[in-house]
Design a protein around this motif. Structure first.
Motif, PDB file in Angstrom:
ATOM      1  N   LEU A 100      52.066  33.610  58.635  1.00  0.00           N
ATOM      2  CA  LEU A 100      52.926  33.531  57.666  1.00  0.00           C
ATOM      3  C   LEU A 100      52.329  34.234  56.552  1.00  0.00           C
ATOM      4  O   LEU A 100      53.052  34.812  55.470  1.00  0.00           O
ATOM      5  N   THR A 101      51.191  33.936  56.214  1.00  0.00           N
ATOM      6  CA  THR A 101      50.320  34.478  55.062  1.00  0.00           C
ATOM      7  C   THR A 101      49.488  35.624  55.495  1.00  0.00           C
ATOM      8  O   THR A 101      49.232  35.697  56.489  1.00  0.00           O
ATOM      9  N   ARG A 102      48.829  36.088  54.314  1.00  0.00           N
ATOM     10  CA  ARG A 102      47.906  37.310  54.575  1.00  0.00           C
ATOM     11  C   ARG A 102      46.477  36.763  55.137  1.00  0.00           C
ATOM     12  O   ARG A 102      45.583  37.498  55.389  1.00  0.00           O
ATOM     13  N   ASN A 103      46.271  35.508  54.853  1.00  0.00           N
ATOM     14  CA  ASN A 103      44.658  35.030  55.004  1.00  0.00           C
ATOM     15  C   ASN A 103      43.928  35.568  54.166  1.00  0.00           C
ATOM     16  O   ASN A 103      42.770  36.007  54.493  1.00  0.00           O
ATOM     17  N   GLU A 104      44.261  35.934  52.992  1.00  0.00           N
ATOM     18  CA  GLU A 104      43.673  36.709  51.786  1.00  0.00           C
ATOM     19  C   GLU A 104      43.992  35.783  50.336  1.00  0.00           C
ATOM     20  O   GLU A 104      44.758  36.204  49.885  1.00  0.00           O
ATOM     21  N   MET A 105      42.901  35.043  50.054  1.00  0.00           N
ATOM     22  CA  MET A 105      43.167  34.202  48.772  1.00  0.00           C
ATOM     23  C   MET A 105      43.277  35.242  47.463  1.00  0.00           C
ATOM     24  O   MET A 105      42.447  36.289  47.734  1.00  0.00           O
ATOM     25  N   ALA A 106      44.124  34.981  46.840  1.00  0.00           N
ATOM     26  CA  ALA A 106      44.222  35.921  45.596  1.00  0.00           C
ATOM     27  C   ALA A 106      44.863  35.133  44.306  1.00  0.00           C
ATOM     28  O   ALA A 106      45.617  34.196  44.507  1.00  0.00           O
ATOM     29  N   VAL A 107      43.970  35.574  43.139  1.00  0.00           N
ATOM     30  CA  VAL A 107      44.469  34.960  42.081  1.00  0.00           C
ATOM     31  C   VAL A 107      45.883  35.610  41.505  1.00  0.00           C
ATOM     32  O   VAL A 107      46.026  36.609  41.439  1.00  0.00           O
ATOM     33  N   VAL A 108      46.906  34.854  41.289  1.00  0.00           N
ATOM     34  CA  VAL A 108      48.289  35.331  41.061  1.00  0.00           C
ATOM     35  C   VAL A 108      48.666  35.064  39.552  1.00  0.00           C
ATOM     36  O   VAL A 108      49.576  35.538  38.856  1.00  0.00           O
ATOM     37  N   ARG A 109      48.192  33.698  39.025  1.00  0.00           N
ATOM     38  CA  ARG A 109      48.315  33.516  37.710  1.00  0.00           C
ATOM     39  C   ARG A 109      47.066  33.119  36.969  1.00  0.00           C
ATOM     40  O   ARG A 109      46.143  32.424  37.511  1.00  0.00           O
ATOM     41  N   VAL A 110      47.053  33.312  35.856  1.00  0.00           N
ATOM     42  CA  VAL A 110      45.755  32.768  34.993  1.00  0.00           C
ATOM     43  C   VAL A 110      46.416  32.142  33.579  1.00  0.00           C
ATOM     44  O   VAL A 110      47.225  32.811  32.986  1.00  0.00           O
ATOM     45  N   ARG A 111      46.097  30.826  33.416  1.00  0.00           N
ATOM     46  CA  ARG A 111      46.762  30.058  32.337  1.00  0.00           C
ATOM     47  C   ARG A 111      45.471  29.751  31.263  1.00  0.00           C
ATOM     48  O   ARG A 111      44.459  29.032  31.586  1.00  0.00           O
ATOM     49  N   THR A 112      45.347  30.517  30.198  1.00  0.00           N
ATOM     50  CA  THR A 112      44.284  30.096  29.248  1.00  0.00           C
ATOM     51  C   THR A 112      45.276  29.469  28.112  1.00  0.00           C
ATOM     52  O   THR A 112      46.353  29.051  27.959  1.00  0.00           O
ATOM     53  N   PRO A 113      44.600  28.494  27.132  1.00  0.00           N
ATOM     54  CA  PRO A 113      45.236  27.666  26.138  1.00  0.00           C
ATOM     55  C   PRO A 113      46.237  28.308  25.402  1.00  0.00           C
ATOM     56  O   PRO A 113      47.081  27.726  24.861  1.00  0.00           O
ATOM     57  N   ASP A 114      45.883  29.895  24.940  1.00  0.00           N
ATOM     58  CA  ASP A 114      46.776  30.267  24.207  1.00  0.00           C
ATOM     59  C   ASP A 114      47.925  31.578  24.923  1.00  0.00           C
ATOM     60  O   ASP A 114      48.428  32.306  24.259  1.00  0.00           O
ATOM     61  N   ALA A 115      47.835  31.438  26.406  1.00  0.00           N
ATOM     62  CA  ALA A 115      48.632  32.662  26.862  1.00  0.00           C
ATOM     63  C   ALA A 115      48.482  32.144  28.698  1.00  0.00           C
ATOM     64  O   ALA A 115      47.793  31.683  28.894  1.00  0.00           O
ATOM     65  N   GLU A 116      49.623  32.964  29.171  1.00  0.00           N
ATOM     66  CA  GLU A 116      49.768  32.726  30.708  1.00  0.00           C
ATOM     67  C   GLU A 116      50.140  34.343  31.175  1.00  0.00           C
ATOM     68  O   GLU A 116      50.843  35.062  30.612  1.00  0.00           O
ATOM     69  N   VAL A 117      49.193  34.708  31.998  1.00  0.00           N
ATOM     70  CA  VAL A 117      49.435  36.143  32.464  1.00  0.00           C
ATOM     71  C   VAL A 117      49.591  36.021  34.056  1.00  0.00           C
ATOM     72  O   VAL A 117      49.149  35.092  34.695  1.00  0.00           O
ATOM     73  N   GLU A 121      56.864  41.053  31.647  1.00  0.00           N
ATOM     74  CA  GLU A 121      57.062  42.105  32.453  1.00  0.00           C
ATOM     75  C   GLU A 121      55.849  43.391  31.891  1.00  0.00           C
ATOM     76  O   GLU A 121      55.985  44.370  32.698  1.00  0.00           O
ATOM     77  N   LYS A 122      55.321  43.227  30.886  1.00  0.00           N
ATOM     78  CA  LYS A 122      54.564  44.131  30.135  1.00  0.00           C
ATOM     79  C   LYS A 122      52.993  43.990  30.622  1.00  0.00           C
ATOM     80  O   LYS A 122      52.324  43.053  30.433  1.00  0.00           O
ATOM     81  N   PRO A 123      52.625  45.102  31.167  1.00  0.00           N
ATOM     82  CA  PRO A 123      50.977  45.053  31.350  1.00  0.00           C
ATOM     83  C   PRO A 123      50.210  44.827  30.185  1.00  0.00           C
ATOM     84  O   PRO A 123      50.705  45.416  29.031  1.00  0.00           O
ATOM     85  N   ILE A 124      49.127  44.298  30.238  1.00  0.00           N
ATOM     86  CA  ILE A 124      48.298  44.004  29.056  1.00  0.00           C
ATOM     87  C   ILE A 124      46.614  44.482  29.442  1.00  0.00           C
ATOM     88  O   ILE A 124      46.522  44.436  30.699  1.00  0.00           O
ATOM     89  N   ASP A 125      45.881  44.695  28.556  1.00  0.00           N
ATOM     90  CA  ASP A 125      44.565  45.013  28.738  1.00  0.00           C
ATOM     91  C   ASP A 125      43.714  43.358  28.748  1.00  0.00           C
ATOM     92  O   ASP A 125      43.783  42.826  27.608  1.00  0.00           O
ATOM     93  N   PRO A 126      43.310  42.977  29.865  1.00  0.00           N
ATOM     94  CA  PRO A 126      42.753  41.447  29.854  1.00  0.00           C
ATOM     95  C   PRO A 126      41.466  41.459  29.041  1.00  0.00           C
ATOM     96  O   PRO A 126      41.302  40.602  28.462  1.00  0.00           O
ATOM     97  N   LEU A 127      40.707  42.509  28.886  1.00  0.00           N
ATOM     98  CA  LEU A 127      39.559  42.332  28.123  1.00  0.00           C
ATOM     99  C   LEU A 127      39.899  42.498  26.669  1.00  0.00           C
ATOM    100  O   LEU A 127      39.092  42.034  25.566  1.00  0.00           O
ATOM    101  N   GLY A 128      41.212  42.677  26.181  1.00  0.00           N
ATOM    102  CA  GLY A 128      41.544  42.720  24.920  1.00  0.00           C
ATOM    103  C   GLY A 128      41.859  41.493  24.457  1.00  0.00           C
ATOM    104  O   GLY A 128      42.277  41.138  23.168  1.00  0.00           O
TER     105      GLY A 128
END
Length: 906
Positions: free
Chosen positions: A348-365, A382-389
């Motif tokens: 039922l699943t892809r058998n491939e673990m993936a990060v779908v959300r990251v929560r830092t103290p000041d943001a969630e992406v 809905e807006k793409p961001i530069d994670p290194l920014g």
């Protein structure tokens, strides 16, 4: 403890080397019970134990020989009746008839044998599952030996990438993690450490043991062997699988029942007909010939071969749908399925673990992308961001990348992770952001992860000093953190923020996400590099939500199952919260989840009631799966059970149809199954169900068609007898119609496309006969019509020219049955709705049959063989006109029926 020698007194070994309490004993107690020590066993002791306990191999069931598989094809009641008919035909001098019947029987057996033997060869099983080599300590030295030579008491060394060769109790471990999915169904690697566990600990929770057939995916360690061969958990389940007997498929039961019924009818009619003829003062030899003709007319000689060929062709179609069928009846059984018990991970699943959300103290992406390919975006809303920014997100991703042992590589066939799936998911997320470990300095120190600490730390040199990068359970990291990173600046971690973050962590977990946190700490000069000293006063960076994402097509497949009246039950060894969340995401409605412990506490009656509403089962064992099948079978359910591990083998064998995974399935699971799912995809099962339903519908079509044709022959012969007419058809003519005319068109009927509502109907009753009451009525009506029409043709001609009269009857029956076959293309829809040319094979079969009949009527050698005489063109025209009402009446009946159904629905 010294290694015992022959001159020393040894502690006696237990008779059964794998009692359920090894995990409850201390290391010293285990060594004493097994008579071993740090230096391992002596060479002499190993020889003695090999004599006592045997080799570390599984006891396999003896595989059937080619001859046994071939002879099994003759077990059908219908086949036995055909062999009897051939014998009788031979004894009365009808040797051509006998030869024709036996050729059909032999070809049918050859086709069935070929399919089954090839499938068995393609899925050769148990031998491949055991480890070939292992490193042990004997006489104080390390040795690499054949794993079959391992005995209880051996000390075995474990390293990453190796299979565990026997059941072991862990003596020491460093970051040791083992993939136990093949045994327990647990999707995540299990951390292993020495220790003592309470007696009630489930198999999946025995962290101080490593089990045969599982794989080390991280770290290294050492263990003492407590069970080998059939005494291992692997062997115990394999033995359980061997004790499960194969059950007869619904189609096989129905065909046997049909064969018995036809046999009784054939004998009864033949005896009655002979008796009537003798009362009419007819000669005994003539009446015996009529009796044989009647018996041949009753039995559809071509039916077994047509069924076998239809199933074989269906198997090829299913293979294109990624369903590899191991035996012929299984393809049709799949169409009768009313309950699918499916694994979660990889199916039922892809058998491939993936990060779908990251929560830092000041943001969630949110993180997009599928699989292990380092391709995707980071979205704020809905807006793409530069994670290194984003300084906080950049530091989080850098820490989880550096505090990590997994690697990502592009190989033939796609991207692959080496290491644990969870660590791999973090590496992929970091690389999606453009980070890489290639330019990272060499680590200065590492504190490994274990189940007690629930965290790991790797220290790297950086400008001006060293930085500790920590990852692990987020609640543990929060408890050891005093600061957070907000907009790139370290600020104090307040209690309100700590509580808010903990609440969000719980929210992630309850939604089915695996949650992993990260923290870091620039190390002050002079600090002592110990776990407790370094892993304090941390800067909490945030946490990631990791998931094995559902297959995009799985939700639609479950919806299709619901519309088709098929229950779907998720049975997994995974965490109940995770399993339930996945079920909800896929639209699989369930009142909570049943755990293995819950199931143990229920009676069968209670479980039966719960299973009507609760469709998620987690933390289950092999015995639990067998019990679930038994309970579901109470209501005559046809159960499909999917599985990939050793623990699934008994249930796969016991289920109505066992479905093993082709990609991640163990060889033991494949050997125990009826079908192998090539792509491990649940949606392919549903496609297979639709194909299986099409197969059964077509088998029902041509079975009823053949029987209606045979009924026509029977009415013609019996009617002629009662009217005092000569024998209307000779046996070889009847056999030609049954095998050639009916056979070709019946095979073509087996290729009829599925009706448009094939997946909107409820599963059929497995005990319902292939000939329902309505079907019997149709067969009888058509049989009487065909028979009376034949007698009409014969009665006007036989006194003038008996051979021509029989030829007219013979050819007339062929033409009438070619009209009749069009009626059986659908039981509900007329030709203009299904399309006259949608089954081109049937058009070719009709034309081919007519061409053969022309040859039979006009070729001299065939005239002698079949007792025919030439016909005039007007004769053919008359027969074509006489047969046309058969088709018109059938079409009119379907149109009227559809209109009545529509009126009733409105």
């Amino acid at each position: 403890m010294a290694v015992p020698t022959r001159n020393q007194e040894k502690a006696p070994l237990t008779e059964r080397t794998s009692p359920p309490d090894w995990y409850t004993l201390s290391t010293e107690d285990i060594r004493q019970k097994l008579g071993t020590g740090p230096s391992g066993l002596s060479t002499e002791e190993v020889k003695e134990r090999l004599q006592r306990y045997g080799e570390n191999v599984l006891r396999e069931e003896a595989r059937e020989t080619r001859l046994q598989v071939f002879l099994r094809q003759f077990k059908s009641v219908l086949i036995i009746i055909l062999i009897i008919a051939a014998t009788v035909s031979f004894l009365v001098g009808a040797r051509l008839d006998a030869a024709a019947i036996l050729i059909i029987v032999f070809l049918n057996a050859l086709l069935g044998f070929s399919q089954e033997w090839q499938a068995g060869e393609a899925i050769e099983a148990l031998k491949k599952m055991l480890v070939q080599h292992a490193v042990v300590v004997r006489d104080g030295r390390q040795e690499k030996i054949d794993a079959s030579g391992i005995v209880p008491g051996d000390i075995v060394l474990l390293d990453m990438g190796e299979r565990v060769p026997a059941d072991l109790v862990i003596l020491d471990a460093t970051s040791l993690e083992v993939d136990e999915a093949p045994l327990t169904g647990e999707s995540s690697p299990v951390e292993k450490d020495p220790g003592v566990l309470p007696p009630e600990t489930d198999l999946a929770e025995r962290t101080n043991m490593a089990f045969s057939g599982t794989t080390v995916v991280n770290g290294h360690g050492r263990g003492v062997v407590v069970a080998t061969g059939m005494e291992t958990e692997f062997g115990r389940i394999a033995g359980l699988s061997q004790r499960v007997k194969d059950e007869q498929t619904p189609l096989a039961r129905q065909m046997d029942r049909l064969g018995r019924d036809l046999g009784v009818i054939a004998i009864a009619i033949a005896v009655i007909a002979v008796a009537v003829g003798l009362l009419q003062q007819r000669e005994f030899l003539e009446m015996f010939l009529i009796g044989v003709s009647l018996a041949v007319a009753v039995i559809p000689e071509g039916l077994p071969a047509v069924v076998t060929l239809t199933l074989a062709l269906g198997i090829k179609t299913m293979m294109r749908k990624n369903c590899l069928i191991r035996n012929l009846p299984a393809s049709e059984t799949l169409g009768a399925v009313s309950v699918v018990c499916t694994d979660k991970t990889g199916t039922l699943t892809r058998n491939e673990m993936a990060v779908v959300r990251v929560r830092t103290p000041d943001a969630e992406v949110a993180v997009t992308g599928t699989g292990y390919a380092p391709e995707g975006e980071f979205l704020a809303g809905e807006k793409p961001i530069d994670p290194l920014g984003n300084p906080g997100l950049r530091q989080f991703l850098r820490t989880v990348l550096l505090c990590n042992h997994a690697t990502l590589a592009l190989e033939e066939g796609g991207w692959r992770v080496f290491g644990t799936p969870t660590e791999g998911a973090l590496v992929v997320a970091a690389e999606k952001a453009g980070l890489s470990r290639d330019d990272a300095p060499e680590a200065a120190e590492e504190f490994s992860f274990n189940s007690t600490r629930k965290r790991m730390t790797i220290i790297y040199p950086e400008e001006g000093g060293y930085v500790a990068h920590v990852k692990g359970a987020p609640e543990v990291l929060l408890s050891r953190s005093s600061r957070v990173l907000l907009e790139g600046t370290e600020v104090a971690l307040t209690e309100d923020l700590r509580a808010a973050l903990l609440a969000e962590i719980d929210g992630y977990a309850s939604s089915g996400l695996r949650v992993l946190g990260a923290a870091c700490r620039p190390l002050p000069d002079g600090i002592e590099w110990t776990e407790d000293a370094v892993e304090e006063d941390l800067v909490f960076l945030g946490f990631a939500g990791i998931v094995d994402p559902p297959r995009p097509e799985a939700a639609e497949a479950i919806r299709l199952c619901k519309s088709a009246g098929i229950d779907v039950i998720m049975i997994t060894g995974d965490n109940p919260l995770t399993a339930y969340a996945i079920a909800q995401n896929l639209g699989l409605s369930s009142e909570g989840a049943i755990t293995g412990a819950d199931l143990e506490a229920m009676s069968d009656d209670e479980l039966e009631v719960r299973l009507k509403k609760t469709k998620v089962l987690s933390r289950v064992t092999a015995e639990h799966k067998l019990r679930v099948i038994d309970v579901l079978s109470r209501e005559r359910a046809i159960i499909a059970m999917t599985g990939d591990g050793v623990n699934d083998a008994p249930a796969l064998k016991k289920a109505s149809i066992g479905i093993a995974m082709g990609i991640k399935g163990t060889d033991v699971a494949k050997e125990s199954s009826d079908m192998v799912l090539v792509d491990d995809n649940f949606a392919s099962i549903v496609a297979g169900v639709a194909e299986g339903r099409r197969e059964y519908d077509n088998i029902a079509r041509f079975t009823r068609y053949l029987l209606s044709s045979n009924a026509g022959e029977l009415v013609a012969i019996v009617g002629a007898l009662l009217l005092g007419l000569p024998l209307i058809l000779i046996p070889i003519q009847i056999l030609w119609i049954n095998l050639v005319t009916d056979g070709l068109t019946a095979i073509a009927l087996g290729l009829e496309p599925a009706e448009r509502d094939v997946m909107q109907k409820r599963p059929r009753d497995p005990d319902e006969s292939i000939l329902t009451r309505n079907a019997y009525a149709v067969v009888l009506i058509l049989g009487v019509w065909l028979g009376l029409l034949t007698i009409y043709v014969f009665s006007g001609l036989y006194e003038v020219d008996l051979d021509r009269a029989r030829t007219m009857v013979f050819t007339g029956l062929v033409i009438f049955e070619l009209y009749n076959v069009l009626n059986f293309r659908s039981f509900r829809f007329p030709l203009h709705q299904i399309g006259f040319f949608t089954n081109p094979a049937l058009i070719l079969a009709i034309l081919g049959t007519l061409a053969l009949q022309v040859l039979v009527v006009y070729v001299p050698i065939l005239q002698i063989f079949l007792g025919t005489a030439p016909l005039a063109l007007a004769d053919w025209g008359l027969l074509v006109l006489l047969g046309l009402p058969i088709l018109i009446a059938g079409e009119a009946y379907k149109i009227i029926r559809l209109r009545l159904e529509k009126t009733a629905a409105d």
